[in-house]
Each structure stands twice: as C-alpha cells, then as structure tokens.
Write a protein that holds these residues in place. Sequence first.
Motif, PDB file in Angstrom:
ATOM      1  N   ALA A 234      20.844  37.065  79.562  1.00  0.00           N
ATOM      2  CA  ALA A 234      21.144  38.406  79.045  1.00  0.00           C
ATOM      3  C   ALA A 234      20.913  39.454  80.130  1.00  0.00           C
ATOM      4  CB  ALA A 234      20.262  38.698  77.830  1.00  0.00           C
ATOM      5  N   ASP A 235      19.814  39.276  80.870  1.00  0.00           N
ATOM      6  CA  ASP A 235      19.486  40.198  81.956  1.00  0.00           C
ATOM      7  C   ASP A 235      20.620  40.256  82.977  1.00  0.00           C
ATOM      8  OD1 ASP A 235      18.077  41.830  83.716  1.00  0.00           O
ATOM      9  OD2 ASP A 235      17.247  40.096  84.782  1.00  0.00           O
ATOM     10  N   TYR A 236      21.111  39.076  83.383  1.00  0.00           N
ATOM     11  CA  TYR A 236      22.155  39.049  84.408  1.00  0.00           C
ATOM     12  C   TYR A 236      23.508  39.500  83.869  1.00  0.00           C
ATOM     13  CZ  TYR A 236      19.604  37.486  88.445  1.00  0.00           C
ATOM     14  OH  TYR A 236      18.760  37.455  89.522  1.00  0.00           O
ATOM     15  N   GLU A 237      23.752  39.212  82.599  1.00  0.00           N
ATOM     16  CA  GLU A 237      25.007  39.706  82.019  1.00  0.00           C
ATOM     17  C   GLU A 237      25.021  41.225  82.066  1.00  0.00           C
ATOM     18  OE1 GLU A 237      25.080  37.655  78.313  1.00  0.00           O
ATOM     19  OE2 GLU A 237      26.279  35.995  79.125  1.00  0.00           O
ATOM     20  N   GLN A 238      23.831  41.797  81.804  1.00  0.00           N
ATOM     21  CA  GLN A 238      23.729  43.253  81.864  1.00  0.00           C
ATOM     22  C   GLN A 238      23.925  43.754  83.293  1.00  0.00           C
ATOM     23  OE1 GLN A 238      19.971  45.085  80.880  1.00  0.00           O
ATOM     24  NE2 GLN A 238      21.046  47.026  81.226  1.00  0.00           N
ATOM     25  N   ARG A 239      23.325  43.032  84.248  1.00  0.00           N
ATOM     26  CA  ARG A 239      23.481  43.439  85.653  1.00  0.00           C
ATOM     27  C   ARG A 239      24.939  43.324  86.097  1.00  0.00           C
ATOM     28  NH1 ARG A 239      18.816  41.182  89.618  1.00  0.00           N
ATOM     29  NH2 ARG A 239      17.351  40.603  87.997  1.00  0.00           N
ATOM     30  N   ALA A 240      25.596  42.243  85.626  1.00  0.00           N
ATOM     31  CA  ALA A 240      26.997  42.057  85.999  1.00  0.00           C
ATOM     32  C   ALA A 240      27.838  43.211  85.469  1.00  0.00           C
ATOM     33  CB  ALA A 240      27.515  40.723  85.459  1.00  0.00           C
ATOM     34  N   SER A 241      27.552  43.638  84.230  1.00  0.00           N
ATOM     35  CA  SER A 241      28.357  44.735  83.695  1.00  0.00           C
ATOM     36  C   SER A 241      27.963  46.059  84.352  1.00  0.00           C
ATOM     37  CB  SER A 241      28.273  44.810  82.165  1.00  0.00           C
ATOM     38  OG  SER A 241      26.959  45.060  81.762  1.00  0.00           O
ATOM     39  N   ALA A 242      26.675  46.192  84.753  1.00  0.00           N
ATOM     40  CA  ALA A 242      26.259  47.392  85.486  1.00  0.00           C
ATOM     41  C   ALA A 242      26.987  47.468  86.821  1.00  0.00           C
ATOM     42  CB  ALA A 242      24.751  47.381  85.706  1.00  0.00           C
ATOM     43  N   HIS A 248      33.267  51.171  88.686  1.00  0.00           N
ATOM     44  CA  HIS A 248      34.126  52.060  87.918  1.00  0.00           C
ATOM     45  C   HIS A 248      33.719  53.526  88.117  1.00  0.00           C
ATOM     46  CE1 HIS A 248      36.848  53.199  84.730  1.00  0.00           C
ATOM     47  NE2 HIS A 248      35.880  53.916  84.186  1.00  0.00           N
ATOM     48  N   ALA A 249      32.390  53.759  88.095  1.00  0.00           N
ATOM     49  CA  ALA A 249      31.870  55.127  88.222  1.00  0.00           C
ATOM     50  C   ALA A 249      32.248  55.751  89.563  1.00  0.00           C
ATOM     51  CB  ALA A 249      30.357  55.136  88.053  1.00  0.00           C
ATOM     52  N   LEU A 250      32.339  54.896  90.582  1.00  0.00           N
ATOM     53  CA  LEU A 250      32.677  55.415  91.903  1.00  0.00           C
ATOM     54  C   LEU A 250      34.071  56.034  91.921  1.00  0.00           C
ATOM     55  CD1 LEU A 250      31.246  52.702  94.300  1.00  0.00           C
ATOM     56  CD2 LEU A 250      30.440  55.039  94.001  1.00  0.00           C
ATOM     57  N   GLU A 251      34.886  55.629  90.945  1.00  0.00           N
ATOM     58  CA  GLU A 251      36.249  56.168  90.882  1.00  0.00           C
ATOM     59  C   GLU A 251      36.241  57.694  90.769  1.00  0.00           C
ATOM     60  OE1 GLU A 251      39.251  54.711  91.335  1.00  0.00           O
ATOM     61  OE2 GLU A 251      37.984  53.049  91.998  1.00  0.00           O
ATOM     62  N   ALA A 252      35.119  58.259  90.253  1.00  0.00           N
ATOM     63  CA  ALA A 252      35.010  59.714  90.136  1.00  0.00           C
ATOM     64  C   ALA A 252      35.090  60.390  91.504  1.00  0.00           C
ATOM     65  CB  ALA A 252      33.698  60.084  89.450  1.00  0.00           C
ATOM     66  N   TYR A 253      34.792  59.629  92.561  1.00  0.00           N
ATOM     67  CA  TYR A 253      34.805  60.214  93.905  1.00  0.00           C
ATOM     68  C   TYR A 253      36.164  60.072  94.589  1.00  0.00           C
ATOM     69  CZ  TYR A 253      29.834  60.832  93.367  1.00  0.00           C
ATOM     70  OH  TYR A 253      28.609  61.248  92.917  1.00  0.00           O
ATOM     71  N   ARG A 254      37.099  59.430  93.907  1.00  0.00           N
ATOM     72  CA  ARG A 254      38.431  59.258  94.499  1.00  0.00           C
ATOM     73  C   ARG A 254      39.141  60.612  94.557  1.00  0.00           C
ATOM     74  NH1 ARG A 254      41.501  54.923  95.480  1.00  0.00           N
ATOM     75  NH2 ARG A 254      40.064  53.529  94.418  1.00  0.00           N
ATOM     76  N   LEU A 528      34.340  54.916  98.758  1.00  0.00           N
ATOM     77  CA  LEU A 528      33.847  55.745  97.648  1.00  0.00           C
ATOM     78  C   LEU A 528      32.326  55.726  97.580  1.00  0.00           C
ATOM     79  CD1 LEU A 528      36.513  54.874  94.924  1.00  0.00           C
ATOM     80  CD2 LEU A 528      36.460  56.818  96.510  1.00  0.00           C
ATOM     81  N   LYS A 529      31.753  54.542  97.832  1.00  0.00           N
ATOM     82  CA  LYS A 529      30.297  54.394  97.822  1.00  0.00           C
ATOM     83  C   LYS A 529      29.653  55.329  98.852  1.00  0.00           C
ATOM     84  CE  LYS A 529      28.195  50.617  99.336  1.00  0.00           C
ATOM     85  NZ  LYS A 529      28.039  49.184  99.630  1.00  0.00           N
TER      86      LYS A 529
END
Lengths: 567, 87
Positions: A234-242, A248-254, A528-529
């Motif tokens: 569960a921990d890693y599934e959460q990390r994978a989605s994070a 995805h969030a970095l797209e805000a800097y495009r 973007l990063k």
Amino acid sequence: MFEGVNASEGIGIGKAVLAVEPDLSFEPYKVEDSAAEKARYQQALDVFCEKTAQQAERMKVTVGENEAEIMSGHIMLAQDPGMTDAINAAIDGGTCAEQALVETSTMFENMFLSMDDEMFQQRASDIADIRTGILAELLGKQVVDLSVLPAGSIIVVHDLTPSMTATIDKENVAGIVTEVGGRTSHSAIIARALEIPAVLSVPNACGALHNGITVIVDGTNGHVISDPDDDMLADYEQRASAFAEEKHALEAYRGKPTVTADGDKKTLACNIGNPDDAKTAVDHDCEAIGLFRSEFLFMDAKELPSEDEQFEAYRKVAVTLKGAPVIIRTLDVGGDKEIPYMNLQKEENPFMGYRAVRYCLDNPDEYKVQLRALLRASAFGDIKIMVPLVTCVEELRQVKELVEQCKAELHEEGYKFNEDIEVGIMMETAAAANIADILAKEAAFFSIGTNDLTGYTMASDRGNDKVAYLYSWYYPAVLRAIKNIIVSGVKEGIMVGMCGEAAADPLLTPLLISWGMEEFSVSAPSVLKTRKAISQWTKADADALEAKVMQLSTAEEVKAALEEAAR
Amino acid sequence: MVSEKVTLVNPQGLHMRPAGMFASAMGKFSCDVTVVTPDKEVNGKSPMALMAAGIPCGTEVEVRCDGADEAEALAAAVELIKSGLGE
C-alpha cells in the motif's frame, strides 16, 4: 529488501518474470546422412537470420540505428562463408550440426579473443551471441524472449543484452532488475529511454526473485522488495501514484517563463545529441539549446562528415529553435568517445591525453571544416561556438584565430554568416576553473561541464566502482571550482551557464542562483522539474544558504545542509 | 590462376568494416579468392577469416584468384586494397 543501482527513476510494481538463458546442452552423435544434416544446419541458420533481421528492424524504431546495426552485423557474421564452409566440412566428417557449430564458432571466438584489440574482443562476444542463437534454433529451444510478456511484468535478468532489449514490449514491463551494470551501462540507458523503472547490480537477483512473485522496483532509490506485505504494498502504491502526480503537477510549469521567486529571469536550456533531439527539447518546453554535442554527427558516420553535411545538421537545429540561442560544442573526440575512422592511438590515460580541442588544434584542416559549417549555419539562427576541454587561454586564442580565418574565407566565397558569432568555453577542467578570471576576459560565455569538472577536480572516474564515492559535486573542492567560474564570469559581464548533470540537481539550485548563474541546461525530461526548483528561491534566501554551506568541510555536511533546506 | 602482391594500407589492419567490404565485393565473383600472408592463407570471401587472420597495416599480401572471372576479380581486389578499403 535488496539494494542496487538506481538506474531509471520511478516505481514499478508487478510480477517477476525470470529471463533465464535456456539450457543449450546436447549429446553429440555420429551423422550418417551428412546432406540432410547440412540442410538442417542451413535451415536453423536461415531462421536465425530472419529473426535477427526482424529484431534489427524493431530496434531501429525502439532503440536506435546504431544498436540496430550491431544486430545486422550478426547476420553477416552468421552467414560468413568461412564459418559455413568449416561447419559443412565438419558435418561431412560425421560431426553433428550442433557440435560442428560449437567447435567452429569457438575456434573463431578464440582467435578473436587472442587478439589484443578491443574491436576484435567485441567480435568474440558477437560470435558467442550468434552461437547461442543458432544453437537454440537447432535444439528447438527458445532464447530469452521479452516480446510477449503479461501486463505488469518485472523483468529479472542477469544482464540486459542488445538482442534482448530489441524485443522488449514496453507497455507490459513495469520494472527491470539486473545482476550487473551501472548507471551508464547499456541496460541503464535503455531503461531510461523507455521510461521503465530499473534497479541494476542487485547481487543474485535471479536466484532470490522467483517467477511470479510480487516485486516492487524503486528505481528512484535503488531498492527492490520481493513479496511485500500488504502495508508495504500500500505504501509503495501510494508512492507510485505520488510519483505520477508529481509528474503531472509539473505540467503547471509548462509554457511559463523561468524566474526565481523574486522575479529574476533565468534561461532553461536543453542538452541534445542530434538534430532530431532539438524537436524533443522544444516539445519539453526548453527555451534554448545549452549544449549540442556535435560528436554524434561524427560517431554515426563512416567517414568525416563533410562541411555541407555538418552545416545541414547545425542549420536544422538553429531553425527548430526559431532564433533562440543554440550552443554547439565543437568535436569532443577522445577520452571515452572513440571514432573508429579517425584512428586515434590507444592511450595509457585517454582522459589526460589527446582529445577534444587538443586534437582539433592539431588537425586544423579538419577543425576548420566544422567551424565553417557552424559559421554558415549562424545565418539561420543564434548559433554560438563552444570549445571543450580548454585548459589555457592560448587554446581559446588559437580557436578564435581559426574562426577569423574561416570568416575571411567565407567572405571571399560570398557566404552569409553572423559576423559577431560568440566563441565560448566549456568549463570542465580544474585548470580552467582556476584561471576563470583570465578566460572570462576573452571568452564570450562560459558553460560549466560538471561531469568532467567533477571527475578532473576529484581525480575520480565515476565508472570505477572503487573510487566512484569521490565523484560528487557536493565536495567543497568542486563547489569552489563552480563558484569561481560563475563569479568570475559574472564579474566580466559574460553569460554563465551549466550543461552538466548538476544543472538539474535541485539541491544545487540555490547555490547557482546565489552565484548569479544565468542559464541551466538540462536533459529534456528535467526541464519542468528544474524550472520549478528555480521558482522556489529568492536571491536573499539563496545567499543565506550559500553563506552557510560554503563554510562546511565535508561533502556529507554539504549534502545534509542542502537537503535540510530543500524546497 | 592469377595472382598479384599488394600492400595493406589500412591504419588499423583488416578489422570489421574493411574485411566486410572486401569479402562482400569478392562474393560477387564466381572464382575462388585467397588472401595469402607470410604465414597463412585465408578465404577472401569470408570476413570472419580475414579478420581472424589479424593482418596488420603495411603487410604485403598476395591475392590469388582461380576460376572463370579470375582476371576481373583480381583487378577489383587489388584496386580495393590499394584504395584503403573505404578508409
């Protein structure tokens, strides 16, 4: 949990698929009908060549022309009349096809192995690869086949060979684990190109990870977890989605300008290796090209590329960037980059030897071809010339003198070009860092090549596992070199950028801002990063952190302080 | 049979590319092609055998052609080696 080399970032969760070499042992027998046996060999050979040709075709698309050419070379060697004649002769003498193949190929392999030349050693491993392939056909066995995998597979393999990567079905591979290889190995490069999380050099991975068990591959941290419990999963599934969310969030800097938190404008550029990469770089939202490594033009060719060929490649990049700056590094041959047709002698110590600008100045006629091509292309965009491996101001002066000669010639011939083309330096030697103040008076710009600068400053080869721990830009020695370069350049009012991997390290971003660096040149996926990292710092905050960090004595302390302050 | 002696000028000797080029050019002729060095004789149509012979730059080799189109094959072979096999 197993630890290995974090070769390709991301988190993959799936079922282990062990890619084990098939058992190719056989019992030799006496052949009665040699004609039928020869036909059996010929058929196996034909099937092998056909499969290899298909792999080469796929590889052209998935991996690249160069890798595909290696596969095509396998066909030529497999069909070699010298080898076929010897095998047929052995079969006529009553030896079975398998045994004839093994004996003949081993004979050639040993001949190549006995030669003291890397190129021949490579042929020996090609022959071993071919033997495995044809033998598998003769015995009706399947060689490692990664083309049909169930969705969510974690490939576990000793080493990822070119013939395996040719067939990889990217969609169904969640992660890769190998027993050998480092960050710069073939497996690592392929994994990153395919954006598959990978952890390499996990000892005994094939023995420890069983077919079908659930495996987590944490390619960011270099961890492999087998058969995780529910909490861990569960921990890693959460990390994978994070991880996916962060992407995805970095797209805000495009499409946004690159500015510090207090509005200071910076330039975010990309490093590219060929004209096609320029399109990818623009798609990733870069604002300029900070490093175009021109040697790929030379390495992909069979002979020195002509002035027109080079001009076309440079012009293409200039046009793609639509007037934005394009820094092109002149030929950086030698060191770890070998160009066969240039016939450079093997050296005891190539990184301190005859390479880059040293080679170019010693072969001015070849170098002028490149300089003329660069000048001609400057009529189509903002091309700047960057000289690699400079250690003294004399080298820069000689290059500038050659540029002037080329300008005069091109005038004479009626070509258009940018009269004021900039000639700058790739700052990558300890010598250049020490005399940055002298160089800054005569160079149009600096771009810091942190990969070689770190290696030369720390006298450490990062490919050498025994000393790689010294290869880190958190050592005060490297940070002082970088600081001196930036501060000296800024003082003379020239543009200072960085095109090494450190430019994309968010921990270093505040230091670079504090020193006044203008241009960050990174690989396309880091654009973007890096833009985000720059946006997190004001000059005042960066200065405060810099003052603290530059007091520290060890790399460990520096890294800890930067991590603590990270945003 | 016809033969002629010629000196190999490739700086790194007969490695993959020139050996492949020579062998594939010779493969177009029906006659047998043999490359004779001071210590061995190898099949001129086999890039592997040519490479494995490890012939260094500056070696004088004898090219022997034997068969229907031997004259054309020999002329082509000598021309290729003299020209540096594309290097």
